[in-house]
Design a protein around this motif. Structure first.
Motif, mmCIF file in Angstrom:
data_model
loop_
_atom_site.group_PDB
_atom_site.id
_atom_site.type_symbol
_atom_site.label_atom_id
_atom_site.label_comp_id
_atom_site.label_asym_id
_atom_site.label_seq_id
_atom_site.Cartn_x
_atom_site.Cartn_y
_atom_site.Cartn_z
ATOM 1 N N PHE A 237 -22.168 11.894 38.143
ATOM 2 C CA PHE A 237 -22.573 13.126 39.017
ATOM 3 C C PHE A 237 -22.964 14.853 38.465
ATOM 4 N N GLU A 238 -21.522 14.735 37.639
ATOM 5 C CA GLU A 238 -21.806 15.423 36.618
ATOM 6 C C GLU A 238 -22.987 16.310 36.215
ATOM 7 N N VAL A 239 -23.211 15.218 34.911
ATOM 8 C CA VAL A 239 -25.045 14.745 34.576
ATOM 9 C C VAL A 239 -26.068 15.645 35.632
ATOM 10 N N ALA A 240 -25.782 14.769 36.872
ATOM 11 C CA ALA A 240 -27.185 14.343 37.306
ATOM 12 C C ALA A 240 -27.324 15.848 38.042
ATOM 13 N N ASN A 241 -25.704 16.886 37.975
ATOM 14 C CA ASN A 241 -26.483 18.111 39.630
ATOM 15 C C ASN A 241 -25.373 19.374 38.767
ATOM 16 N N ASN A 242 -24.388 19.111 38.160
ATOM 17 C CA ASN A 242 -24.395 19.685 37.482
ATOM 18 C C ASN A 242 -23.930 20.831 38.595
ATOM 19 N N PRO A 243 -23.086 21.212 39.269
ATOM 20 C CA PRO A 243 -22.745 22.032 40.297
ATOM 21 C C PRO A 243 -22.337 23.682 39.985
ATOM 22 N N ASP A 244 -21.441 24.034 38.808
ATOM 23 C CA ASP A 244 -21.170 25.185 38.286
ATOM 24 C C ASP A 244 -22.143 25.609 37.617
ATOM 25 N N HIS A 245 -22.714 24.917 37.209
ATOM 26 C CA HIS A 245 -23.776 25.164 36.820
ATOM 27 C C HIS A 245 -23.439 25.652 34.829
ATOM 28 N N GLY A 246 -22.674 25.653 34.530
ATOM 29 C CA GLY A 246 -21.458 25.399 33.577
ATOM 30 C C GLY A 246 -21.108 27.134 33.141
ATOM 31 N N ARG A 247 -20.571 27.375 34.107
ATOM 32 C CA ARG A 247 -20.348 28.978 34.228
ATOM 33 C C ARG A 247 -19.029 28.900 33.651
ATOM 34 N N GLY A 248 -19.329 30.363 32.657
ATOM 35 C CA GLY A 248 -17.855 30.613 32.568
ATOM 36 C C GLY A 248 -17.694 31.027 30.939
ATOM 37 N N PRO A 249 -17.012 30.225 29.960
ATOM 38 C CA PRO A 249 -16.718 30.707 28.773
ATOM 39 C C PRO A 249 -17.412 30.767 27.316
ATOM 40 N N GLY A 250 -17.652 29.431 27.988
ATOM 41 C CA GLY A 250 -18.526 28.539 27.197
ATOM 42 C C GLY A 250 -18.228 27.683 26.114
ATOM 43 N N ALA A 251 -18.425 26.860 25.354
ATOM 44 C CA ALA A 251 -18.286 25.629 24.860
ATOM 45 C C ALA A 251 -17.086 26.000 23.083
ATOM 46 N N ARG A 252 -17.327 27.264 23.204
ATOM 47 C CA ARG A 252 -16.407 27.611 21.974
ATOM 48 C C ARG A 252 -15.004 28.214 22.291
ATOM 49 N N PHE A 253 -14.871 27.895 24.120
ATOM 50 C CA PHE A 253 -13.799 27.849 24.578
ATOM 51 C C PHE A 253 -12.825 27.163 25.589
ATOM 52 N N GLY A 254 -14.085 25.697 24.748
ATOM 53 C CA GLY A 254 -13.380 24.484 25.552
ATOM 54 C C GLY A 254 -14.221 24.400 26.968
ATOM 55 N N ASN A 255 -15.465 25.283 27.166
ATOM 56 C CA ASN A 255 -15.968 24.722 28.021
ATOM 57 C C ASN A 255 -17.123 24.780 28.193
ATOM 58 N N PRO A 256 -18.412 23.290 28.129
ATOM 59 C CA PRO A 256 -18.993 23.141 27.532
ATOM 60 C C PRO A 256 -19.970 22.954 28.865
ATOM 61 N N PRO A 257 -21.356 23.413 28.719
ATOM 62 C CA PRO A 257 -21.887 23.085 30.010
ATOM 63 C C PRO A 257 -21.943 21.817 31.083
ATOM 64 N N ILE A 258 -21.514 20.757 30.088
ATOM 65 C CA ILE A 258 -21.472 19.862 30.970
ATOM 66 C C ILE A 258 -20.392 18.857 30.610
ATOM 67 N N ASP A 259 -19.194 19.201 31.478
ATOM 68 C CA ASP A 259 -18.110 18.533 32.012
ATOM 69 C C ASP A 259 -17.197 18.594 33.278
ATOM 70 N N SER A 260 -16.616 17.288 33.388
ATOM 71 C CA SER A 260 -16.080 16.598 34.407
ATOM 72 C C SER A 260 -14.599 16.018 33.669
ATOM 73 N N ASP A 261 -13.723 16.012 34.542
ATOM 74 C CA ASP A 261 -12.316 15.800 34.484
ATOM 75 C C ASP A 261 -11.539 15.681 36.163
ATOM 76 N N PRO A 262 -11.725 14.489 36.764
ATOM 77 C CA PRO A 262 -11.016 14.354 38.031
ATOM 78 C C PRO A 262 -9.898 14.151 37.678
ATOM 79 N N TYR A 263 -9.358 15.559 38.997
ATOM 80 C CA TYR A 263 -7.540 15.377 38.824
ATOM 81 C C TYR A 263 -7.211 14.840 39.298
ATOM 82 N N ALA A 264 -7.617 15.614 41.375
ATOM 83 C CA ALA A 264 -6.775 15.283 42.403
ATOM 84 C C ALA A 264 -7.351 14.745 43.580
ATOM 85 N N PHE A 265 -6.994 14.276 44.638
ATOM 86 C CA PHE A 265 -8.059 13.654 45.826
ATOM 87 C C PHE A 265 -7.327 13.496 46.975
ATOM 88 N N THR A 266 -7.767 13.803 47.906
ATOM 89 C CA THR A 266 -6.984 13.369 49.337
ATOM 90 C C THR A 266 -7.941 12.952 50.261
#
Length: 355
Positions: free
Chosen positions: A134-163
């Motif tokens: 889903f992240e690859v197809a949609n990338n909802p946050d468009h990779g905004r942030g400090p960039g891959a240099r600081f651990g934030n590549p433009p495509i990234d996913s880590d589901p962590y909590a749900f209800t």
């Protein structure tokens, strides 16, 4: 203490019979090791779900993917669980993905980043949702942030909590910086995308993260780590925040589908979980000084519906990672980045009174 000997305990779930379920992210394994020295991660099938009832604890699901340091600390793997009609609905973290949504964690981590169901016993996973796809197809946050240099590549996913939500699930993707709705048929849609914030960067913290001396501020991602359904029907999302995990920079968002998310409360540090105790919101902090300022205790804070805050507990909380309320009791996964054996703290669940 209500449970001990837990391996990197994470989120908690209270069943209809008042049994308490705790997710154990495991201790990694020997299937495959990646990285070197302090960054070495070893993968295996040591993740599990433990049921706690009437003073007894039993691992009811075993064989879930896990990746951890060689000594079993700081595991990734199963992060959250719901129990429905005899099946365990388990949300599994993803250690890292490439631009096409694949990871290099090996066959033991084939379900990393998925929402699965499994019966009790050794895991027999049936995949409901692949969040990396889903992240690859949609990338909802468009990779905004400090960039891959600081651990934030433009495509990234880590589901962590749900209800549970509207017959399906509301899921936060910590690396995707979004809140997703999973319908009964597995359809995924976006409920909210959480914005970055620009924070000052001190020279000492900048040096720790490899920033150039001229860099005096940084774009910080939200990193949503928790979601709870409020008594008003809205969803409440707590954020860990990204590098540099600055004290007092984490917020709790209120989300109503179809509207922009709004900040419900702010001034927290590295939120790890949320839960409601009647009309009041409980906020669990992983570390009160942030993650780059040395070891510090966690904290449990009550936020009233009028906006007031009260510290309920801090002493004895070390990297607390999960929170649940049942009747007059508050349950916390404590020492959540540690295994059941070895030197140092060991994973546990503790109980506090709501009074």
């Amino acid at each position: 203490m209500v449970a001990a000997g837990l391996n990197n305990p994470r989120k908690l779930f209270v069943g209809p019979d008042h049994a308490l379920y705790v997710v154990e992210a495991g201790t990694g394994g020997h299937d495959k090791c990646l990285g070197t020295a302090a960054n070495k991660t070893c993968v295996g099938l040591t993740g599990s779900i433990t049921r706690i009832r009437n003073g007894a604890q039993t691992r009811v699901v075993t064989g879930l993917w896990s990746g951890a340091l060689p000594d079993g600390r700081r595991a990734q793997g199963p992060a959250d669980v719901l129990v429905r009609r005899g099946l365990y609905h388990v949300l599994l973290q993803n250690g890292s993905i490439d631009s096409k949504g694949f990871n290099n964690l090996g066959p033991d981590a084939s379900t990393a980043g998925d929402l699965i169901t499994t019966p009790a016993g050794k895991a027999q996973p049936a995949v409901l949702v692949n969040f990396a796809a889903f992240e690859v197809a949609n990338n909802p946050d468009h990779g905004r942030g400090p960039g891959a240099r600081f651990g934030n590549p433009p495509i990234d996913s880590d589901p962590y909590a749900f209800t549970a939500y509207r017959g399906g699930y509301a899921v936060v993707d910590a690396a995707g910086n979004d809140l997703l709705w999973i319908e009964r048929d597995g359809t995924v849609s976006i409920l909210a995308v959480f914005p970055t914030q620009t924070l000052p960067l001190t020279r000492s913290i900048g040096k720790q993260i490899g920033a150039p001396p001229s860099m005096t501020s940084i774009s910080v991602q939200s990193v949503p780590s928790s979601v709870a359904l409020g008594p008003d029907g809205a969803l409440y999302v707590g954020e860990l925040t990204g590098v540099p995990f600055a004290p007092s920079s984490a917020r709790v968002w209120r989300v109503v589908p179809g509207r922009r998310p709004t900040v419900y409360a702010s001034g927290f540090t590295t939120i790890s979980d949320l839960a409601f105790d009647g009309p009041n919101l409980l906020v669990l902090e992983l570390s009160t000084k942030g993650l780059l300022n040395g070891k510090s205790p966690g904290a449990l804070i009550r936020v009233t519906s009028a906006g007031g805050k009260k510290l309920l507990a801090s002493e004895g909380l070390l990297y607390p990672t999960g929170l649940a309320v049942d009747g007059g009791s508050i349950y916390i996964s404590n020492d959540g980045l540690y295994p059941a054996t070895g030197a140092g703290p060991h994973g546990e669940v503790v109980r506090l009174s709501t009074g």
